[in-house]
Design an enzyme around this catalytic site. Structure first.
Site, PDB file in Angstrom:
ATOM      1  N   ASP A  10      -4.038  -6.312  -8.280  1.00 54.55           N
ATOM      2  CA  ASP A  10      -4.239  -7.386  -6.930  1.00 54.55           C
ATOM      3  C   ASP A  10      -5.027  -8.527  -7.532  1.00 54.55           C
ATOM      4  O   ASP A  10      -4.490  -9.806  -7.592  1.00 54.55           O
ATOM      5  CB  ASP A  10      -5.193  -6.808  -5.956  1.00 54.55           C
ATOM      6  CG  ASP A  10      -4.476  -5.743  -5.125  1.00 54.55           C
ATOM      7  OD1 ASP A  10      -3.201  -5.617  -5.250  1.00 54.55           O
ATOM      8  OD2 ASP A  10      -5.279  -4.939  -4.674  1.00 54.55           O
ATOM      9  N   THR A  29       4.389  -0.224  -6.927  1.00 53.09           N
ATOM     10  CA  THR A  29       5.495  -1.133  -6.064  1.00 53.09           C
ATOM     11  C   THR A  29       6.479  -1.505  -7.000  1.00 53.09           C
ATOM     12  O   THR A  29       7.666  -1.461  -6.839  1.00 53.09           O
ATOM     13  CB  THR A  29       4.704  -2.317  -5.544  1.00 53.09           C
ATOM     14  OG1 THR A  29       3.756  -1.682  -4.581  1.00 53.09           O
ATOM     15  CG2 THR A  29       5.612  -2.874  -4.707  1.00 53.09           C
ATOM     16  N   HIS A  83       0.783  -1.249  -0.132  1.00 49.70           N
ATOM     17  CA  HIS A  83       0.012  -0.007   0.006  1.00 49.70           C
ATOM     18  C   HIS A  83       0.785   1.214   0.005  1.00 49.70           C
ATOM     19  O   HIS A  83       2.070   1.265   0.476  1.00 49.70           O
ATOM     20  CB  HIS A  83      -0.928   0.208   1.206  1.00 49.70           C
ATOM     21  CG  HIS A  83      -1.968  -1.103   1.065  1.00 49.70           C
ATOM     22  ND1 HIS A  83      -2.689  -1.627   2.095  1.00 49.70           N
ATOM     23  CD2 HIS A  83      -2.668  -1.542  -0.031  1.00 49.70           C
ATOM     24  CE1 HIS A  83      -3.522  -2.340   1.833  1.00 49.70           C
ATOM     25  NE2 HIS A  83      -3.766  -2.171   0.575  1.00 49.70           N
ATOM     26  N   HIS A 136      -9.942  -0.234  -2.982  1.00 45.66           N
ATOM     27  CA  HIS A 136     -10.068  -1.441  -3.701  1.00 45.66           C
ATOM     28  C   HIS A 136     -10.133  -2.492  -2.617  1.00 45.66           C
ATOM     29  O   HIS A 136      -9.788  -3.508  -3.085  1.00 45.66           O
ATOM     30  CB  HIS A 136      -9.176  -1.729  -4.762  1.00 45.66           C
ATOM     31  CG  HIS A 136      -7.822  -1.555  -4.249  1.00 45.66           C
ATOM     32  ND1 HIS A 136      -7.173  -0.420  -3.583  1.00 45.66           N
ATOM     33  CD2 HIS A 136      -6.849  -2.490  -4.262  1.00 45.66           C
ATOM     34  CE1 HIS A 136      -5.957  -0.678  -3.206  1.00 45.66           C
ATOM     35  NE2 HIS A 136      -5.671  -2.121  -3.520  1.00 45.66           N
ATOM     36  N   GLY A 195      -2.614  -1.741  -8.128  1.00 43.58           N
ATOM     37  CA  GLY A 195      -3.712  -2.515  -7.158  1.00 43.58           C
ATOM     38  C   GLY A 195      -5.125  -2.029  -7.626  1.00 43.58           C
ATOM     39  O   GLY A 195      -5.738  -2.738  -7.874  1.00 43.58           O
TER      40      GLY A 195
END
Length: 135
Positions: free
Chosen positions: A60, A37, A8, A87, A55
């Site tokens: 994800d 990331t 995150h 999300h 994400g």
């Protein structure tokens, strides 16, 4: 092994520090990450990493798809439990898939380090059994 690295926003610096600290171990494996990331890891290490969408834009779920077809061995997902995520249903689905498919999952720095230390020291060949197709 196939390893997913996710973080995150407020945990991005932590996953970068983790990737730098364990670069020698991580470089021996196939690495996957969500968009930002993965970009941050690439900018700060010499690791080869496959990047998916961010994400909130389905990254994800892309990693979850790999889990569902038995193509992921470990997930390191540094989560921020103090901030609501737009999300969140996708995040919960990913965590659920790890549980369903018996994928080792680290959601904080402490568990990530225990998991990576276990990889460095132990025989994880039992993971290959998992990869056989389900009938």
């Amino acid at each position: 092994m196939n390893i997913a690295l996710i973080a995150h926003d407020k945990k991005k610096d932590d996953i970068i520090n983790f990737s730098v600290a364990y670069e020698d171990t991580l470089k021996k494996h196939n690495l996957f990450a969500t968009g930002t990331t993965g970009l941050r890891i690439k900018e700060n290490t010499n690791l080869d990493i496959t990047r998916f969408n961010s994400g909130p834009l389905g990254g994800d779920q892309q990693i979850g798809a790999m889990i569902a077809i038995n193509n992921m061995d470990i997930v390191i997902f540094l989560r921020n439990p103090l901030t609501a995520q737009p999300h969140e249903p996708d995040v919960l689905a990913l965590l659920r898939l790890c549980d369903v498919h018996n994928i080792p999952l680290a959601t904080n720095m402490g568990s990530a380090e225990v998991l990576i230390k276990g990889m460095e020291r132990g025989d994880l060949s039992w993971r290959e059994i998992k990869k056989q197709p389900n009938h």
